[in-house]
Write a protein that holds these residues in place. Sequence first.
Motif, PDB file in Angstrom:
ATOM      1  N   THR A   3       0.860  -1.198   0.000  1.00  0.00           N
ATOM      2  CA  THR A   3       0.000   0.000   0.000  1.00  0.00           C
ATOM      3  C   THR A   3       0.888   1.237   0.000  1.00  0.00           C
ATOM      4  N   HIS A   6       1.521   7.176   3.441  1.00  0.00           N
ATOM      5  CA  HIS A   6       0.726   8.397   3.599  1.00  0.00           C
ATOM      6  C   HIS A   6       1.483   9.620   3.061  1.00  0.00           C
ATOM      7  N   SER A  31       3.067   6.079  -4.208  1.00  0.00           N
ATOM      8  CA  SER A  31       1.927   6.797  -4.794  1.00  0.00           C
ATOM      9  C   SER A  31       2.283   7.226  -6.210  1.00  0.00           C
ATOM     10  N   THR A  72      -5.306  12.121  -1.098  1.00  0.00           N
ATOM     11  CA  THR A  72      -5.276  10.656  -1.253  1.00  0.00           C
ATOM     12  C   THR A  72      -4.249  10.285  -2.317  1.00  0.00           C
ATOM     13  N   TYR A  74      -2.611   7.314  -4.777  1.00  0.00           N
ATOM     14  CA  TYR A  74      -3.018   6.064  -5.434  1.00  0.00           C
ATOM     15  C   TYR A  74      -1.770   5.321  -5.950  1.00  0.00           C
ATOM     16  N   GLY A  75      -1.710   4.024  -5.564  1.00  0.00           N
ATOM     17  CA  GLY A  75      -0.670   3.164  -6.109  1.00  0.00           C
ATOM     18  C   GLY A  75      -1.233   2.384  -7.303  1.00  0.00           C
ATOM     19  N   GLN A  76      -0.598   1.256  -7.582  1.00  0.00           N
ATOM     20  CA  GLN A  76      -1.072   0.473  -8.747  1.00  0.00           C
ATOM     21  C   GLN A  76      -2.424  -0.178  -8.453  1.00  0.00           C
ATOM     22  N   THR A  77      -2.595  -0.584  -7.215  1.00  0.00           N
ATOM     23  CA  THR A  77      -3.865  -1.258  -6.908  1.00  0.00           C
ATOM     24  C   THR A  77      -4.522  -0.713  -5.652  1.00  0.00           C
ATOM     25  N   CYS A  78      -3.790  -0.006  -4.837  1.00  0.00           N
ATOM     26  CA  CYS A  78      -4.322   0.476  -3.557  1.00  0.00           C
ATOM     27  C   CYS A  78      -4.158   1.983  -3.437  1.00  0.00           C
ATOM     28  N   SER A  79      -4.854   2.544  -2.466  1.00  0.00           N
ATOM     29  CA  SER A  79      -4.757   3.980  -2.180  1.00  0.00           C
ATOM     30  C   SER A  79      -4.683   4.195  -0.674  1.00  0.00           C
ATOM     31  N   THR A  80      -4.214   5.381  -0.312  1.00  0.00           N
ATOM     32  CA  THR A  80      -4.137   5.744   1.102  1.00  0.00           C
ATOM     33  C   THR A  80      -4.381   7.241   1.255  1.00  0.00           C
ATOM     34  N   SER A  81      -5.054   7.606   2.327  1.00  0.00           N
ATOM     35  CA  SER A  81      -5.388   9.033   2.570  1.00  0.00           C
ATOM     36  C   SER A  81      -4.484   9.595   3.656  1.00  0.00           C
TER      37      SER A  81
END
Length: 414
Positions: A3, A6, A31, A72, A74-81
């Motif tokens: 993931t 942040h 990200s 937020t 965004y990675g290749q498949t996931c995101s994080t805020s």
Amino acid sequence: MATPCHNTGIQASLDCRSNSALISWTPGNGSLSFNATLQSLQDPQKHNCFTNGSSCNIGSLPCGQHYNICVTGYGQTCSTSSKALVTLDTAPCVPTQVNVSLSCGSDTASVSWAASSGLVSYYTVTAVDDNGRTLTSNSNRTSCDISGLSCGQAYNVSVTAMSVDCTGQRSEVRRISTAPCAPQSVVSQLLDCRTGDVQISWQSSKGAQIYYAQAKSTVKTLVCNSTSTSCIIPAICCGQTHNITVVAVANSCSSNTSVASQVTAEVHEELTRSWMSPFTARNWLGSSSSLTIMDGGATKVYMEITLVDQSVAIQLCPGTASIWQGKRSLPSRACKHLSVLTSSAYVACVEAASIIQAMALLQECHLWLCLANMKGVDNVQFLNAPMSQTVLFGNTVESFAQQFSDAQKQTEVI
């Protein structure tokens, strides 16, 4: 796949004029793209921007809003805020329902308005005249007074809400006008000595639409008005001192009263109103001893003093003086209700000649003729004789005595 980390170091800056926000941050590892979001409890709409970089701009934000900012990643498949709480306050909204009241003659206007939405530290009220001179007043309430307004000026008044970081948009302008300035350099001039007409003039006052001039004595008050810088007050009271003042008026609002000047109708005005053939109040004080020569008489259209029967008689008893050979003659008896008129006649002649001598001449003349009880042509001869400062009837008495002497000699010869 891991993931993304942040995003950190989130910052927001606001362009107060356009209410656009620049959001920046430090991207977290992993990200590839970012979404910055602004959300407010009062604003149901979410405002966001997408970018592959580390900052983006969000424009056209509503005024008076308090936003929470979230970025937020965004990675290749996931995101994080982002976890850190960052807020942004947009500029305060424009004050509404602005009302301005100004009392006539006051240099202070009272301003009120409805509260602005948003984070407001205080309000600034601004008044700008047509020459660009600016007055300001601050308040943390929804009303204040703005002082120091100049007379005869129009002002544009507006209210602005202020926050710690921003100056809000200016409210709608309210236009007010102060009372005209007090007229200056008031001058009064007696135009016609016979009618008592007085011309009053003054300098133009800023903001004036019409002027009212007033002549006030202990007897009465006379007024004239004009849209220019002068007017004429007719028939001021004889012998009365009048205080002359002028006020300027605009939009039913009067200026302060001008500095008072004074004018007094000269005594010859009373003579004009009361005597059959009036004469000036100033007699000649030069080499001539005759009261029939007057100082400045030509300028008043009076060329000589009137005869005794046309001046003293008419003044002593104008209503009952007998008519003799087409002229009013001096009455042999005093009228019962003429003390005021008699006093006026004596006062006029006192001013006309030396104070004691003029009164003595009139009184002695009247008494002498009454006691003499002369009749017919002889009486007419004396009545028509002008008075003199050295001899009561000038050369008339001597001439009259000489006539009697000649007549007596003729009788003795016969």
